[in-house]
Design a protein around this motif. Structure first.
Motif, PDB file in Angstrom:
ATOM      1  N   GLY A  62       0.786  -1.227   0.000  1.00 53.05           N
ATOM      2  CA  GLY A  62       0.000   0.000   0.000  1.00 53.05           C
ATOM      3  C   GLY A  62       0.819   1.279   0.000  1.00 53.05           C
ATOM      4  O   GLY A  62       0.277   2.354   0.251  1.00 53.05           O
ATOM      5  N   VAL A  63       2.126   1.195  -0.259  1.00 55.30           N
ATOM      6  CA  VAL A  63       2.966   2.385  -0.364  1.00 55.30           C
ATOM      7  C   VAL A  63       3.561   2.432  -1.769  1.00 55.30           C
ATOM      8  O   VAL A  63       3.557   1.432  -2.494  1.00 55.30           O
ATOM      9  N   GLN A  64       4.073   3.593  -2.144  1.00 52.77           N
ATOM     10  CA  GLN A  64       4.707   3.700  -3.448  1.00 52.77           C
ATOM     11  C   GLN A  64       6.071   3.016  -3.418  1.00 52.77           C
ATOM     12  O   GLN A  64       6.844   3.170  -2.470  1.00 52.77           O
ATOM     13  N   VAL A  65       6.346   2.245  -4.454  1.00 55.27           N
ATOM     14  CA  VAL A  65       7.625   1.552  -4.592  1.00 55.27           C
ATOM     15  C   VAL A  65       8.254   1.967  -5.914  1.00 55.27           C
ATOM     16  O   VAL A  65       7.617   1.873  -6.972  1.00 55.27           O
ATOM     17  N   LEU A  66       9.492   2.439  -5.858  1.00 56.83           N
ATOM     18  CA  LEU A  66      10.269   2.776  -7.052  1.00 56.83           C
ATOM     19  C   LEU A  66      11.412   1.772  -7.106  1.00 56.83           C
ATOM     20  O   LEU A  66      12.324   1.834  -6.284  1.00 56.83           O
ATOM     21  N   ALA A  67      11.351   0.838  -8.037  1.00 52.84           N
ATOM     22  CA  ALA A  67      12.307  -0.269  -8.052  1.00 52.84           C
ATOM     23  C   ALA A  67      12.916  -0.425  -9.436  1.00 52.84           C
ATOM     24  O   ALA A  67      12.248  -0.237 -10.457  1.00 52.84           O
TER      25      ALA A  67
END
Length: 354
Positions: free
Chosen positions: A322-327
């Motif tokens: 439920g959080v933003q992930v930049l991968a």
């Protein structure tokens, strides 16, 4: 909180461009050297963490001379709408909505947790790796923790220099005592939740993991500077012999085991990566509970050395978090539903679907 977009100006090898993002899982894929790590670094710089500790961030022209100012300007939404910016022109400058701010203020309003490829050593690496994770979480959760940690580290370096010269300095020891108490108090609040959640997320990822926080403060009957000084003085001979400080928060650890054995030995390489993912997810939950705002997870080479099943579980877990992930990743896995995919090639970021 989440980044809606970021505008880049002369940032390392990236082209000047605007990148628009989704509030969930964003996967950047491309070959090595394409600019994926530089892009993730830009998000960290714009949120008050600075660069990734790599060579100088001063942009250079082809002849080696400094080029004009570089910058990363990000639009963020969530619990509040803000514009956060990082500018570099001889020295870094941080801003929120056009006004200069400190890194501490920016980090708490736009919380970001960054994990680089060497972060995978959280499971089987030295205690310093796990302390780094604990410190990163405490910096976001506890006001003043970062400043206390900086002062403590400076005192440890000064004390180590004195011990190497055969000197015992009480003044430096008193500084260490004052800051050590503040660090231990913060860690004692944050660490239990981090350990408990790490175990829960590991179970969801299909592995058994035990986590416990171990610190030398447990030997003190009261957590106060005077007790620290007494304990340090009691091992004066040992410190003079080894010529390094042997008591303090710099020797803490988050001990990871599986079935009663060291996790680094009991788990396979792929399982260790899953355990690492569990620690990442737990960190995000701890920060959210403390700040009441979701952190952004920045993860470089997130799927390295993970089998197909592990990739699927990790991707699903990151989406459900439920959080933003930049991968970033070199090899693009089967994208989970709701993920946004971007190709990075020669410094250009292009959305390719979601």
């Amino acid at each position: 909180m989440h980044f809606r977009s970021i505008k880049l100006y002369r940032y390392r090898n990236l082209e000047d461009q605007a990148v628009h993002l989704s509030p969930g899982l964003n996967l950047f894929f491309g070959p090595n050297g394409a600019g994926k790590t530089n892009l993730l670094e830009a998000f960290c710089a714009a949120s008050g963490w600075g660069g990734f500790g790599r060579p100088s961030m001063i942009p250079r022209r082809g002849d080696g001379s400094p080029s004009p100012m570089s910058a990363a300007v990000a639009q963020a939404s969530g619990e509040e709408e803000i514009t956060c910016a990082f500018q570099f022109n001889r020295r870094p400058l941080l801003k929120i909505d056009g006004s200069a701010v400190t890194g501490s203020e920016l980090r708490r309003r736009m919380p970001v947790l960054a994990f680089l490829p060497d972060s995978a050593a959280l499971v089987d690496g030295p205690p310093s790796m796990r302390r780094r994770l604990l410190d990163m979480v405490c910096v976001l959760c506890v006001p003043g923790y970062g400043e206390a940690l900086t002062r403590y580290r400076r005192a440890v370096r000064q004390r180590m220099a004195s011990l190497r010269c055969g000197r015992w300095e009480e003044m430096t020891l008193r500084v260490m005592a004052r800051e050590a108490v503040e660090i231990w108090r913060a860690r004692s609040v944050v660490a239990p939740g981090l350990c408990q959640l790490s175990q829960a997320f590991a179970s969801r990822l299909g592995i058994h993991l035990e986590a416990s926080y171990v610190g030398q403060h447990e030997s003190l009957d009261r957590l106060e500077p005077g007790r620290f000084l007494e304990a340090a003085r009691s091992i004066k001979g040992e410190e003079m012999t080894h010529r390094r400080p042997r008591f303090g928060p710099h020797r803490d650890d988050v001990v990871l085991t599986s079935g009663g054995h060291a996790a680094g030995l009991a788990l396979s390489r792929g399982q260790r990566r899953r355990a690492f993912a569990a620690l990442v997810m737990a960190s995000a939950q701890v920060v959210y509970k403390a700040l009441r705002r979701g952190p952004v997870l920045v993860m470089d080479e997130v799927f390295a050395e993970v089998d197909r099943e592990g990739r699927t579980l990790m991707a699903r877990g990151l989406v459900e978090l439920g959080v933003q992930v930049l991968a970033s990743t070199v090899d693009l896995p089967e994208a989970p539903e709701g993920a946004s995919i971007y190709r990075v090639r020669s410094g250009v970021v292009t959305p390719v679907g979601g």
